[in-house]
Structures are given as structure tokens and as C-alpha cells.
Write a protein that holds these residues in place. Structure first.
Motif, PDB file in Angstrom:
ATOM      1  N   GLY A   1       0.867  -1.236  -0.007  1.00 61.83           N
ATOM      2  CA  GLY A   1       0.077   0.244   0.091  1.00 61.83           C
ATOM      3  C   GLY A   1       0.697   1.282   0.072  1.00 61.83           C
ATOM      4  N   ASP A   2       2.070   1.277   0.072  1.00 60.22           N
ATOM      5  CA  ASP A   2       2.952   2.496  -0.033  1.00 60.22           C
ATOM      6  C   ASP A   2       3.725   2.754  -1.571  1.00 60.22           C
ATOM      7  OD1 ASP A   2       4.625   4.381   0.482  1.00 60.22           O
ATOM      8  OD2 ASP A   2       6.263   3.069   1.632  1.00 60.22           O
ATOM      9  N   TYR A   3       2.882   3.520  -1.875  1.00 59.75           N
ATOM     10  CA  TYR A   3       3.010   3.994  -3.396  1.00 59.75           C
ATOM     11  C   TYR A   3       3.712   5.454  -3.732  1.00 59.75           C
ATOM     12  CZ  TYR A   3      -0.633   0.593  -3.538  1.00 59.75           C
ATOM     13  OH  TYR A   3      -1.422  -0.483  -3.163  1.00 59.75           O
ATOM     14  N   TYR A   4       4.042   6.014  -2.389  1.00 62.03           N
ATOM     15  CA  TYR A   4       4.452   7.533  -2.763  1.00 62.03           C
ATOM     16  C   TYR A   4       5.444   7.501  -3.411  1.00 62.03           C
ATOM     17  CZ  TYR A   4       0.779   8.498   0.596  1.00 62.03           C
ATOM     18  OH  TYR A   4      -0.431   8.770   1.015  1.00 62.03           O
ATOM     19  N   ASP A   5       6.892   6.583  -3.186  1.00 61.97           N
ATOM     20  CA  ASP A   5       8.116   6.655  -3.927  1.00 61.97           C
ATOM     21  C   ASP A   5       8.268   5.525  -4.754  1.00 61.97           C
ATOM     22  OD1 ASP A   5       8.745   8.739  -2.330  1.00 61.97           O
ATOM     23  OD2 ASP A   5       9.401   7.570  -0.455  1.00 61.97           O
ATOM     24  N   GLY A   6       7.135   4.850  -5.326  1.00 58.89           N
ATOM     25  CA  GLY A   6       7.325   3.793  -6.217  1.00 58.89           C
ATOM     26  C   GLY A   6       6.136   3.771  -7.277  1.00 58.89           C
ATOM     27  N   LEU A   7       5.981   2.622  -7.829  1.00 57.45           N
ATOM     28  CA  LEU A   7       5.014   2.674  -9.064  1.00 57.45           C
ATOM     29  C   LEU A   7       3.566   2.066  -8.203  1.00 57.45           C
ATOM     30  CD1 LEU A   7       7.231   0.464 -11.553  1.00 57.45           C
ATOM     31  CD2 LEU A   7       6.493   2.952 -11.646  1.00 57.45           C
ATOM     32  N   TYR A   8       2.643   2.433  -8.893  1.00 62.31           N
ATOM     33  CA  TYR A   8       1.243   1.857  -8.458  1.00 62.31           C
ATOM     34  C   TYR A   8       0.991   0.498  -8.959  1.00 62.31           C
ATOM     35  CZ  TYR A   8      -0.327   6.615  -7.255  1.00 62.31           C
ATOM     36  OH  TYR A   8      -0.539   7.887  -6.755  1.00 62.31           O
ATOM     37  N   PRO A   9       0.121  -0.328  -8.320  1.00 57.11           N
ATOM     38  CA  PRO A   9      -0.138  -1.512  -8.764  1.00 57.11           C
ATOM     39  C   PRO A   9      -1.001  -1.671  -9.876  1.00 57.11           C
ATOM     40  CG  PRO A   9      -1.200  -1.119  -6.921  1.00 57.11           C
ATOM     41  CD  PRO A   9      -0.260   0.207  -6.964  1.00 57.11           C
ATOM     42  N   THR A  10      -0.732  -0.871 -10.723  1.00 59.79           N
ATOM     43  CA  THR A  10      -1.709  -0.772 -11.939  1.00 59.79           C
ATOM     44  C   THR A  10      -2.319  -1.999 -12.642  1.00 59.79           C
ATOM     45  OG1 THR A  10       0.140  -0.409 -13.670  1.00 59.79           O
ATOM     46  CG2 THR A  10      -0.672   1.549 -12.603  1.00 59.79           C
ATOM     47  N   GLU A  11      -1.752  -3.012 -12.686  1.00 57.35           N
ATOM     48  CA  GLU A  11      -2.392  -4.067 -13.017  1.00 57.35           C
ATOM     49  C   GLU A  11      -3.624  -4.797 -12.119  1.00 57.35           C
ATOM     50  OE1 GLU A  11      -3.154  -7.101 -16.207  1.00 57.35           O
ATOM     51  OE2 GLU A  11      -2.139  -5.114 -16.133  1.00 57.35           O
ATOM     52  N   GLY A  12      -3.111  -4.637 -10.956  1.00 60.49           N
ATOM     53  CA  GLY A  12      -4.103  -5.126  -9.661  1.00 60.49           C
ATOM     54  C   GLY A  12      -5.063  -4.304  -9.577  1.00 60.49           C
ATOM     55  N   LEU A  13      -4.882  -2.877  -9.783  1.00 52.77           N
ATOM     56  CA  LEU A  13      -6.097  -1.940  -9.595  1.00 52.77           C
ATOM     57  C   LEU A  13      -6.997  -2.203 -10.829  1.00 52.77           C
ATOM     58  CD1 LEU A  13      -4.096   1.154  -8.673  1.00 52.77           C
ATOM     59  CD2 LEU A  13      -5.782   0.099  -7.265  1.00 52.77           C
TER      60      LEU A  13
END
Length: 135
Positions: free
Chosen positions: A67-79
Motif C-alpha cells: 500500500g505504500d506508493y509514494y516513492d514507487g510504482l502503482y499496482p496498475t495491473e492489480g487496480l
């Protein structure tokens, strides 16, 4: 929609009825009045099951990062997958039938690309995931 009254200020929370009711229960000193429109009292087992599928879709993405996306990539495939599952639950079978029926996008056999409803579900998932899961 849930309308929360904080002293003299009103906030309308769309698509977050149960969360708003929960927040009001946890922080009653911050809420003067609540007007709840179509927020349910409790979730039915089918809703619980679909949300579990949605959470697992996001958590299975390599970019989940707890759940920590501030400094990384979003889990776009999961979303994307979670939104597809959610979109299916927003409409009834008869409504899907009226809206899409079995309209085809092609006469060729292409897995996941044969029907208009598949195209719609994919579009909704991709659109939401491209925003990082934020409406």
C-alpha cells in the motif's frame, strides 16, 4: 451519497457511504448530522466476496508494496483487475443484457475481445488504474 455535517460545513461523500457512516461512528464529536442516501446497513456475503477478490487482485500485483506508493510504482495491473471485478457488481444481469446483450466486436475468435461488454469492462479497469485507483 452520505451528507456529513461538520459544525456548519456539509460534505457529500459519493461512493463511500459505508466508510462515511463508520467515520461518523468512530468520531461522533466531529459530526453533527448525517443524511445517508443508499448506503447499506451491512455488506452482504456476495459483496464481501467480491471485495476480497478485489483486494487480492491488488495485493498480487508485483508493485503492491503493502500500500505504500509514494516513492514507487502503482499496482496498475492489480487496480485494473480489481476495478473490472467492481464494475461487474455495479450493474444487474438484466441491465447488462439491455446495455450490451451479446453484441460482438469481431467475428474472429479472440479471447477477451469478442464482445462489447468485454471491451467495456477492460476500458473501465484501464481508465481507473491509469489514475492510480483514484476517481
Amino acid at each position: 451519497c452520505v451528507l456529513l455535517m461538520y459544525s456548519t460545513t456539509a460534505f457529500c461523500c459519493l461512493n463511500a457511504g459505508m466508510q462515511s457512516l463508520c467515520a461518523a461512528a468512530i468520531f461522533p464529536e466531529r459530526v453533527r448530522n448525517i443524511v445517508s442516501i443508499s448506503a447499506c446497513l451491512m455488506t452482504h456475503p456476495g459483496g464481501i466476496a467480491f471485495r476480497q477478490l478485489q483486494r487480492e487482485s491488488i495485493m498480487a500485483d508485483p508493485n503492491w508494496n503493502k500500500g505504500d506508493y509514494y516513492d514507487g510504482l502503482y499496482p496498475t495491473e492489480g487496480l485494473r483487475l480489481a476495478r473490472q471485478a467492481g464494475t461487474i457488481t455495479y450493474r444487474s444481469g438484466p441491465e447488462w443484457q439491455t446495455r450490451f446483450g451479446r453484441s460482438r466486436t469481431t467475428n474472429q475468435l479472440k479471447i477477451g475481445e469478442n464482445f462489447e461488454i468485454e471491451k467495456y469492462i477492460r476500458h473501465q479497469g484501464s481508465k481507473w488504474a491509469s489514475k492510480g485507483g483514484i476517481d
